[in-house]
Scaffold this motif. Sequence first.
Motif, PDB file in Angstrom:
ATOM      1  N   ASN A  33       2.428   7.131  -2.438  1.00  0.00           N
ATOM      2  CA  ASN A  33       3.115   5.922  -2.002  1.00  0.00           C
ATOM      3  C   ASN A  33       4.064   6.269  -0.867  1.00  0.00           C
ATOM      4  OD1 ASN A  33       5.997   4.391  -2.404  1.00  0.00           O
ATOM      5  ND2 ASN A  33       4.293   2.981  -2.514  1.00  0.00           N
ATOM      6  N   LEU A  34       3.954   5.543   0.235  1.00  0.00           N
ATOM      7  CA  LEU A  34       4.850   5.705   1.375  1.00  0.00           C
ATOM      8  C   LEU A  34       5.353   4.336   1.787  1.00  0.00           C
ATOM      9  CD1 LEU A  34       6.107   7.455   3.632  1.00  0.00           C
ATOM     10  CD2 LEU A  34       4.026   7.059   4.965  1.00  0.00           C
ATOM     11  N   GLY A 171     -13.459   7.358  -7.963  1.00  0.00           N
ATOM     12  CA  GLY A 171     -12.752   6.103  -8.146  1.00  0.00           C
ATOM     13  C   GLY A 171     -11.621   5.981  -7.132  1.00  0.00           C
ATOM     14  N   ILE A 172     -11.475   4.800  -6.562  1.00  0.00           N
ATOM     15  CA  ILE A 172     -10.380   4.512  -5.628  1.00  0.00           C
ATOM     16  C   ILE A 172      -9.537   3.407  -6.255  1.00  0.00           C
ATOM     17  CG2 ILE A 172      -9.762   3.748  -3.309  1.00  0.00           C
ATOM     18  CD1 ILE A 172     -12.517   4.741  -2.396  1.00  0.00           C
ATOM     19  N   SER A 173      -8.242   3.666  -6.413  1.00  0.00           N
ATOM     20  CA  SER A 173      -7.407   2.734  -7.160  1.00  0.00           C
ATOM     21  C   SER A 173      -6.189   2.294  -6.364  1.00  0.00           C
ATOM     22  CB  SER A 173      -6.951   3.374  -8.478  1.00  0.00           C
ATOM     23  OG  SER A 173      -6.192   4.550  -8.220  1.00  0.00           O
ATOM     24  N   ALA A 174      -5.641   1.171  -6.775  1.00  0.00           N
ATOM     25  CA  ALA A 174      -4.401   0.650  -6.207  1.00  0.00           C
ATOM     26  C   ALA A 174      -3.546   0.117  -7.340  1.00  0.00           C
ATOM     27  CB  ALA A 174      -4.686  -0.451  -5.189  1.00  0.00           C
ATOM     28  N   THR A 175      -2.253   0.401  -7.283  1.00  0.00           N
ATOM     29  CA  THR A 175      -1.315  -0.112  -8.267  1.00  0.00           C
ATOM     30  C   THR A 175      -0.187  -0.845  -7.551  1.00  0.00           C
ATOM     31  OG1 THR A 175      -0.057   1.977  -8.250  1.00  0.00           O
ATOM     32  CG2 THR A 175      -1.794   1.742  -9.906  1.00  0.00           C
ATOM     33  N   PHE A 176       0.341  -1.854  -8.232  1.00  0.00           N
ATOM     34  CA  PHE A 176       1.465  -2.595  -7.659  1.00  0.00           C
ATOM     35  C   PHE A 176       2.294  -3.187  -8.797  1.00  0.00           C
ATOM     36  CE2 PHE A 176       3.468  -6.514  -6.097  1.00  0.00           C
ATOM     37  CZ  PHE A 176       4.230  -5.973  -5.059  1.00  0.00           C
ATOM     38  N   GLY A 177       3.594  -2.981  -8.727  1.00  0.00           N
ATOM     39  CA  GLY A 177       4.485  -3.507  -9.745  1.00  0.00           C
ATOM     40  C   GLY A 177       4.738  -2.509 -10.858  1.00  0.00           C
ATOM     41  N   SER A 178       5.905  -2.628 -11.493  1.00  0.00           N
ATOM     42  CA  SER A 178       6.258  -1.719 -12.575  1.00  0.00           C
ATOM     43  C   SER A 178       7.288  -2.374 -13.486  1.00  0.00           C
ATOM     44  CB  SER A 178       6.818  -0.407 -12.001  1.00  0.00           C
ATOM     45  OG  SER A 178       7.266   0.449 -13.023  1.00  0.00           O
ATOM     46  N   LEU A 209       3.822   0.093  -4.605  1.00  0.00           N
ATOM     47  CA  LEU A 209       2.426   0.044  -4.173  1.00  0.00           C
ATOM     48  C   LEU A 209       1.909   1.463  -3.978  1.00  0.00           C
ATOM     49  CD1 LEU A 209      -0.091  -1.452  -3.146  1.00  0.00           C
ATOM     50  CD2 LEU A 209       0.943  -1.452  -0.867  1.00  0.00           C
ATOM     51  N   GLY A 210       0.921   1.843  -4.755  1.00  0.00           N
ATOM     52  CA  GLY A 210       0.355   3.184  -4.675  1.00  0.00           C
ATOM     53  C   GLY A 210      -1.143   3.156  -4.494  1.00  0.00           C
ATOM     54  N   ILE A 211      -1.664   4.102  -3.737  1.00  0.00           N
ATOM     55  CA  ILE A 211      -3.107   4.260  -3.526  1.00  0.00           C
ATOM     56  C   ILE A 211      -3.529   5.582  -4.164  1.00  0.00           C
ATOM     57  CG2 ILE A 211      -4.958   4.407  -1.835  1.00  0.00           C
ATOM     58  CD1 ILE A 211      -3.559   1.712  -1.910  1.00  0.00           C
ATOM     59  N   GLY A 212      -4.582   5.537  -4.989  1.00  0.00           N
ATOM     60  CA  GLY A 212      -5.005   6.724  -5.713  1.00  0.00           C
ATOM     61  C   GLY A 212      -6.478   7.046  -5.519  1.00  0.00           C
ATOM     62  N   PHE A 213      -6.808   8.292  -5.766  1.00  0.00           N
ATOM     63  CA  PHE A 213      -8.184   8.779  -5.673  1.00  0.00           C
ATOM     64  C   PHE A 213      -8.470   9.581  -6.937  1.00  0.00           C
ATOM     65  CE2 PHE A 213     -11.209  12.133  -4.719  1.00  0.00           C
ATOM     66  CZ  PHE A 213     -12.233  11.445  -4.092  1.00  0.00           C
TER      67      PHE A 213
END
Length: 219
Positions: A33-34, A171-178, A209-213
């Motif tokens: 996350n940046l 898998g390519i993932s995105a997260t948002f909120g906590s 907001l995070g992008i994952g692999f």
Amino acid sequence: MKKLLAVAIFGLVSTGAFAQTTQGSIVVSGSVNLSKNSDDVGNPFNSQRANLEVTTLAISPRVGFMIKDGIEVGAAFNYGHEKSDYRVDQSYSDYIRNSKKNVIGLGVYLQKYFMLSEKVAVTGMGTAGFNTGKTKLESGDATLWKSETESKEYYVAIEPGITFFPTEKIGISATFGSLFYNKLEEEPDSENGKSTYTDFGLDLSNRTLGIGFSYYISR
């Protein structure tokens, strides 16, 4: 015969698409996350306006194991860096406060996959862990002073996300909120002593907001 062949092909495709989340699979993953925010804020010393600019970077590599179909548990390493620049333009001098914070830590997590299709899953992740960090602060106008603060943080959080599977192993993932609970202990190098803060709430800022692999190793 054609119908049997079609059923067999469909079965193979379906099995391959869901192989990532079957019991016994190993998951090697990571997220980054940046974010950068700049806001006009009030000057605590007078009625003048000031500018606050905050840049954050968070990296979290993880290793997980599918204990059941669609349920992953694992451990994570956390690294974070935050740079904050606070500036007030005054007629006689500029008031500047710069801080840099570096954090490392360890955590555990549990993630549940809810398959929407063969290629897409909605996820819910629960995390808990411990971080330790150090913040360096420079502040002053006509004079300059420096300080250093050590910190310890305990946290629990729930994070929603979505994962897309372009291939059987990726898998390519995105997260948002906590939805989170934090307990922070800070100890400056001055004589102010240790301070403890607790925080609970829902964070919907862009820093969540995070992008994952992910790479899935099937049994």
